[in-house]
Design a protein around this motif. Structure first.
Motif, PDB file in Angstrom:
ATOM      1  N   UNK A  32       0.877  -1.179   0.000  1.00  0.00           N
ATOM      2  CA  UNK A  32       0.000   0.000   0.000  1.00  0.00           C
ATOM      3  C   UNK A  32       0.911   1.224   0.000  1.00  0.00           C
ATOM      4  N   UNK A  36       0.701  11.747   0.924  1.00  0.00           N
ATOM      5  CA  UNK A  36       0.025  12.690   1.789  1.00  0.00           C
ATOM      6  C   UNK A  36       0.496  14.106   1.461  1.00  0.00           C
ATOM      7  N   UNK A  93       3.229   0.703   3.402  1.00  0.00           N
ATOM      8  CA  UNK A  93       2.876  -0.195   4.497  1.00  0.00           C
ATOM      9  C   UNK A  93       2.377  -1.509   3.929  1.00  0.00           C
ATOM     10  N   UNK A  95      -0.826  -3.341   3.964  1.00  0.00           N
ATOM     11  CA  UNK A  95      -2.158  -2.795   4.225  1.00  0.00           C
ATOM     12  C   UNK A  95      -2.869  -3.481   5.377  1.00  0.00           C
ATOM     13  N   UNK A  96      -2.609  -4.762   5.531  1.00  0.00           N
ATOM     14  CA  UNK A  96      -3.235  -5.480   6.624  1.00  0.00           C
ATOM     15  C   UNK A  96      -2.323  -5.584   7.828  1.00  0.00           C
ATOM     16  N   UNK A  97      -1.151  -5.007   7.697  1.00  0.00           N
ATOM     17  CA  UNK A  97      -0.183  -5.066   8.796  1.00  0.00           C
ATOM     18  C   UNK A  97      -0.083  -3.736   9.503  1.00  0.00           C
ATOM     19  N   UNK A  98      -1.227  -3.221   9.891  1.00  0.00           N
ATOM     20  CA  UNK A  98      -1.259  -1.895  10.472  1.00  0.00           C
ATOM     21  C   UNK A  98      -0.569  -1.775  11.810  1.00  0.00           C
ATOM     22  N   UNK A  99      -0.087  -2.855  12.345  1.00  0.00           N
ATOM     23  CA  UNK A  99       0.584  -2.808  13.638  1.00  0.00           C
ATOM     24  C   UNK A  99       1.787  -1.884  13.622  1.00  0.00           C
ATOM     25  N   UNK A 102       2.261   3.430   9.240  1.00  0.00           N
ATOM     26  CA  UNK A 102       2.786   3.765   7.928  1.00  0.00           C
ATOM     27  C   UNK A 102       4.263   4.137   8.060  1.00  0.00           C
ATOM     28  N   UNK A 104       7.015   6.441   6.493  1.00  0.00           N
ATOM     29  CA  UNK A 104       7.010   7.644   5.676  1.00  0.00           C
ATOM     30  C   UNK A 104       8.398   7.985   5.136  1.00  0.00           C
TER      31      UNK A 104
ATOM     32  N   UNK B  33      -3.357   5.904  16.263  1.00  0.00           N
ATOM     33  CA  UNK B  33      -1.923   5.815  16.026  1.00  0.00           C
ATOM     34  C   UNK B  33      -1.293   7.159  16.408  1.00  0.00           C
ATOM     35  N   UNK B  35       2.259   9.452  15.880  1.00  0.00           N
ATOM     36  CA  UNK B  35       3.476   9.618  15.096  1.00  0.00           C
ATOM     37  C   UNK B  35       4.227  10.843  15.609  1.00  0.00           C
ATOM     38  N   UNK B  43       7.668  11.549   9.275  1.00  0.00           N
ATOM     39  CA  UNK B  43       6.831  11.026  10.351  1.00  0.00           C
ATOM     40  C   UNK B  43       7.338   9.649  10.757  1.00  0.00           C
ATOM     41  N   UNK B  45       6.506   6.320  13.263  1.00  0.00           N
ATOM     42  CA  UNK B  45       5.482   5.632  14.047  1.00  0.00           C
ATOM     43  C   UNK B  45       5.914   5.497  15.506  1.00  0.00           C
ATOM     44  N   UNK B  48       0.494   2.403  18.720  1.00  0.00           N
ATOM     45  CA  UNK B  48      -0.815   2.046  18.172  1.00  0.00           C
ATOM     46  C   UNK B  48      -1.678   1.518  19.308  1.00  0.00           C
ATOM     47  N   UNK B  56       1.064  -2.025  19.556  1.00  0.00           N
ATOM     48  CA  UNK B  56       2.419  -2.031  19.026  1.00  0.00           C
ATOM     49  C   UNK B  56       3.062  -0.678  19.300  1.00  0.00           C
ATOM     50  N   UNK B  90       1.624  13.847  15.927  1.00  0.00           N
ATOM     51  CA  UNK B  90       0.394  13.647  15.161  1.00  0.00           C
ATOM     52  C   UNK B  90      -0.331  12.396  15.617  1.00  0.00           C
ATOM     53  N   UNK B  98      -5.729  -2.333  12.436  1.00  0.00           N
ATOM     54  CA  UNK B  98      -4.702  -3.063  11.724  1.00  0.00           C
ATOM     55  C   UNK B  98      -4.596  -2.726  10.261  1.00  0.00           C
ATOM     56  N   UNK B  99      -5.457  -1.831   9.752  1.00  0.00           N
ATOM     57  CA  UNK B  99      -5.366  -1.440   8.346  1.00  0.00           C
ATOM     58  C   UNK B  99      -4.851  -0.009   8.254  1.00  0.00           C
ATOM     59  N   UNK B 100      -3.925   0.179   7.320  1.00  0.00           N
ATOM     60  CA  UNK B 100      -3.309   1.501   7.195  1.00  0.00           C
ATOM     61  C   UNK B 100      -3.985   2.357   6.129  1.00  0.00           C
ATOM     62  N   UNK B 103      -6.442   5.550   7.696  1.00  0.00           N
ATOM     63  CA  UNK B 103      -5.946   6.452   8.736  1.00  0.00           C
ATOM     64  C   UNK B 103      -6.199   7.900   8.356  1.00  0.00           C
TER      65      UNK B 103
END
Lengths: 114, 114
Positions: A32, A36, A93, A95-99, A102, A104, B33, B35, B43, B45, B48, B56, B90, B98-100, B103
């Motif tokens: 993903x 921004x 990222x 997409x399903x690993x939001x842990x 993102x 940047x 989340x 940041x 940014x 992380x 979470x 995380x 932020x 878990x999805x990015x 956000x």
């Protein structure tokens, strides 16, 4: 360890020109890739995003080009306008690993000269 | 629909003090989340939270901590402040844990450590 490298750090483009910002990533698990836009005093706002199953996505004047084999993606702003002057961040990222949130790039400060 | 809100807008502390930053997510969003946006570093992380639990954390020392309340708002605490903690903090909320790709960012809190 920076996993997303963004260039250039700053960019000046004449009104009506094309602005191009490039990013490269390392983690092949990323699937993903959003861009921004951030104005001074504001939080980042999602501009456009792409998944690796397509090589290009266009929304209005904004286009993402994606090269999976090279692990690179770029943002093109056509007919750049003074209102586009902002800082642009690429991100990546799983997409399903939001842990991990993102990841940047360091940002590109874009100035569109009238 | 109201966006993500953060308070205070600006916070000035001296080295060694503690800072508390607050975030209210978009209604219906359960994930928050955090940041850190330090000058020139993009940014990064931090933390979470989802459903009241820390899920995380990024590569930051333990003096960065926080919590999420039953109404899904969140608090970030930074203890024993150091000069390099000066940054824009932020908060982003997501409706899909878990999805990015869902956000949305708030305007941030500018923390200055003197």
């Amino acid at each position: 360890q920076q996993q997303v490298k963004q260039s250039p750090q700053s960019l000046i483009v004449q009104k009506g020109g094309i602005s191009i910002i490039n990013c490269a990533y390392e983690n092949t698990a990323f699937d993903y890739f959003p861009w921004y836009q951030q104005f001074p005093g504001k939080g980042p706002a999602l501009l456009i995003a792409i998944r690796p199953d397509v090589s290009e996505k266009k929304e209005g004047r904004f286009t993402i080009s994606f090269n999976k084999s090279a692990k690179q993606f770029s943002l093109h702003i056509m007919d750049s306008q003074p209102g586009d002057s902002a800082t642009y961040f690429c991100a990546a990222s799983s997409i399903g690993g939001g842990a991990d949130g993102l990841t940047f790039g360091k940002g590109t400060h874009l100035i569109i000269q009238p | 629909e109201a966006g993500v809100t953060q308070s205070p807008t600006h916070l000035i502390k001296t080295r060694g003090q503690q800072a508390t930053l607050r975030c209210s997510p978009i209604s219906g969003h359960t994930s928050v989340y955090w940041y850190q946006q330090a000058l020139g570093l993009g940014l990064q992380f931090l933390l979470w939270y989802d459903e009241g639990e820390e899920r995380n954390r990024g590569n930051f020392p333990p003096r960065f901590s926080g919590r999420q309340f039953p109404n899904y708002s969140s608090e970030l605490n930074v203890n024993a402040l150091e000069l390099e903690d000066s940054a824009l903090y932020l908060c982003a909320s997501s409706r899909s844990p878990g999805r990015t790709d869902t956000q949305y960012f708030g305007p941030g809190t500018r923390l200055t450590v003197l």
